[in-house]
Design an enzyme around this catalytic site. Structure first.
Site, PDB file in Angstrom:
ATOM      1  CB  CYS A  97      41.057  39.044  37.815  1.00  0.00           C
ATOM      2  SG  CYS A  97      39.542  39.182  38.441  1.00  0.00           S
ATOM      3  CG  HIS A 102      34.940  39.223  35.382  1.00  0.00           C
ATOM      4  ND1 HIS A 102      36.712  39.076  33.975  1.00  0.00           N
ATOM      5  CD2 HIS A 102      35.463  39.416  36.547  1.00  0.00           C
ATOM      6  CE1 HIS A 102      37.544  39.634  35.268  1.00  0.00           C
ATOM      7  NE2 HIS A 102      36.650  39.590  36.390  1.00  0.00           N
TER       8      HIS A 102
END
Lengths: 385, 137
Positions: A80, A322
């Site tokens: 991430c 995201h």
């Protein structure tokens, strides 16, 4: 080291675009960054691309689409935190004098690569036991409530705040308000976290063009300075705390020092709100408040768009979305937009100093079964006018 | 067909040898610095010392819990995941064996004891046997 500035940014809206490949997503973000900066594709000396899932050579494929002649291209996977890791490396190349004009991008098409939760290798004990990211944060949320007397309502307010902000961002995946009641009554994912406590999966891209500050004026009078770029990766730590990240603390601390600011000087932040509880944990780790005070900070309105220190004006991961590899670059795009005063309805008044915290990479000890802090990558960027 | 039952991982636990026997949970202890590790591994991530396999306590306390409700091809929700604090001073991830009707009784700090049971399937569709903890009766 030379001071570095961002001279152009661009984004492809975050959302579900199963019909588009990474070339389509990346092309739009990069072309906007070229237009925004006035830089021509043949001026780019190197490309850094963050992407996390199941693709190869995304940087070259997108560079090809936008007419960048063959230049050194680095494809960076760091879960991430891929996007901010790409930005940090690009910054290093320019700051050190290796390159002058560099393109950074982050891209991800999760519609094409996964279904359901973000994949972690099935070979690690955590996953063999059926523990996925929402359950990790469910464990943290229960412990946070027990240890600090915080309420689930305080935790879920993060989702209400970030969805409010997302409504004002045309690039956000969700542009719809949610009430606290809606967050609490949405489908339970991993107690006490509901669907609206979790960020969505999605597709999108973000791009930024950087150069040494002393030549930025050749291109634009809207350049934004990179005052600090710090990457911290944690190693083995005995009895690592669950609710506090020493990596984030160290990363932010080094960035404050490098930029010669302290948390009180910040006007606006983008922090890694993959789950509602995460945003509160990072408030405490980067020194916005004391340990255990995160719930109070959000309840008192401090981090709302109208508050003293707005956090995630873009909508954050919860509402903006995201698409993993794009997230870290998209945080930079938002802060550049804020510092230029171009954020429209979500503009933070008089924003002069801004900080981004992008977290990622599940701690290897935790993957193997020993409980500790969740992420081991903490990348901090501080930008200013 | 489908009768295969495999251990979730080697060097992690031993099921009871007899129907009335007890399961055993294993970890590691560094021969050089004494660090307690879970699971056992060849070398100590703190000092690179050699690690010996040790038996961990079969009693622990619930440090936190969550109820996973996401459907996956391997696991049938809902199931309870916990962090268990062991007397050796480490906290480990574990399944918590509680009936759905007793979810309301889950409480941080409650006493737990080691157990063994099937938790789902692996990628080869074999049944997976794991250590787990259950509330002390």
């Amino acid at each position: 080291m030379r001071e570095v500035s961002v001279i152009g940014v661009g984004m492809h809206k975050f959302g579900k675009f199963p019909e588009k490949g990474i070339e389509d997503l990346g092309r739009e973000a990069c072309l906007k960054a070229f237009e925004d900066s006035g830089v021509e594709p043949n001026e780019i000396e190197a490309v850094y691309c963050g992407l996390a899932l199941e693709e190869i050579t995304p940087g070259q494929r997108i560079a090809y689409e936008v007419g960048i002649p063959g230049v050194p291209t680095y494809n960076i996977e760091n879960a991430c935190a891929s996007g901010s890791t790409a930005f940090h490396n690009a910054w290093k190349a320019v700051a050190s004098g290796v390159h002058d004009i560099v393109l950074v991008m982050g891209v991800e098409s999760m519609s094409r690569t996964i279904s359901g939760v973000i994949p972690i290798p099935p070979t690690v004990l955590m996953v063999k036991m059926g523990v996925y990211a929402p359950s990790l944060f469910g464990l943290f949320a229960h412990r946070y409530m027990e240890e600090y007397g915080a309420t689930i309502e305080q935790i879920s307010l993060v989702s209400v705040k970030n969805h409010d902000n997302g409504c004002l961002n045309p690039y956000a995946q969700y542009q719809k308000k949610v009430t606290l009641e809606q967050v609490r009554s949405s489908r339970m994912i991993s107690d006490p976290l509901t669907l609206l406590d979790c960020c969505p999966t999605g597709d999108g891209a973000a791009a930024a063009i950087i150069c040494p500050s002393d030549i930025a004026k050749r291109y634009t009078d809207r350049a934004i300075k990179v005052k600090a770029s710090v990457m911290v990766v944690g190693g083995y730590q005995s009895d690592a705390p669950l609710l506090f990240s020493y990596e984030a603390k160290k990363s932010a601390g080094m960035a404050y020092k490098m930029a010669k600011v302290n948390p009180k000087d910040l006007d606006v932040l983008e922090v890694h709100d993959c789950f509602t509880i995460a945003e509160l944990m990072w408030y405490e780790s980067i020194g916005l408040c004391e340990r255990g005070e995160g719930g109070k900070l959000i309840e008192e309105g401090v981090t709302w768009l109208s508050g003293e220190l707005p956090v995630n004006p873009s909508g954050g991961l919860l509402a903006k979305g995201h698409p993993i590899g794009a997230t870290g670059v998209a945080q930079i795009v938002e802060l550049v937009t804020q510092l230029r005063g171009e954020a429209g309805q979500r503009q933070v008044d008089d924003a002069e100093v801004a900080m981004a915290l992008n977290m990622g990479g599940v701690n290897p000890g935790l993957m193997a079964g020993m409980a500790g802090n969740v992420f081991n990558v903490a990348n901090t960027h501080i930008l200013s006018k | 067909m489908g009768e295969d039952v495999v251990l979730i991982q080697e060097n992690l636990f031993e099921p009871p040898a007899t129907p009335l026997g007890k399961p055993h949970l294993f970890g590691g202890k560094c021969k050089l610095c004494g660090e307690i590790l879970f699971p056992w591994r060849q070398s100590c991530p703190k000092c690179r010392g050699e690690v010996e396999k040790i038996e961990l306590s079969s009693k622990g306390k619930l440090y936190s819990y969550t109820i996973a409700r996401i459907s996956t091809p391997m696991f049938s929700p809902p199931y309870v995941i916990g962090i268990v604090e062991l007397p050796q001073g480490i906290k480990i991830l574990s399944r918590i064996d509680v009936d759905e009707s007793d979810y309301g009784k889950l409480m941080i700090g409650m006493d737990l004891e080691l157990a063994v049971g099937e938790i789902g399937l692996n990628e080869k569709r074999q049944k997976v046997l794991s250590y787990m903890f259950k509330p002390v009766e």
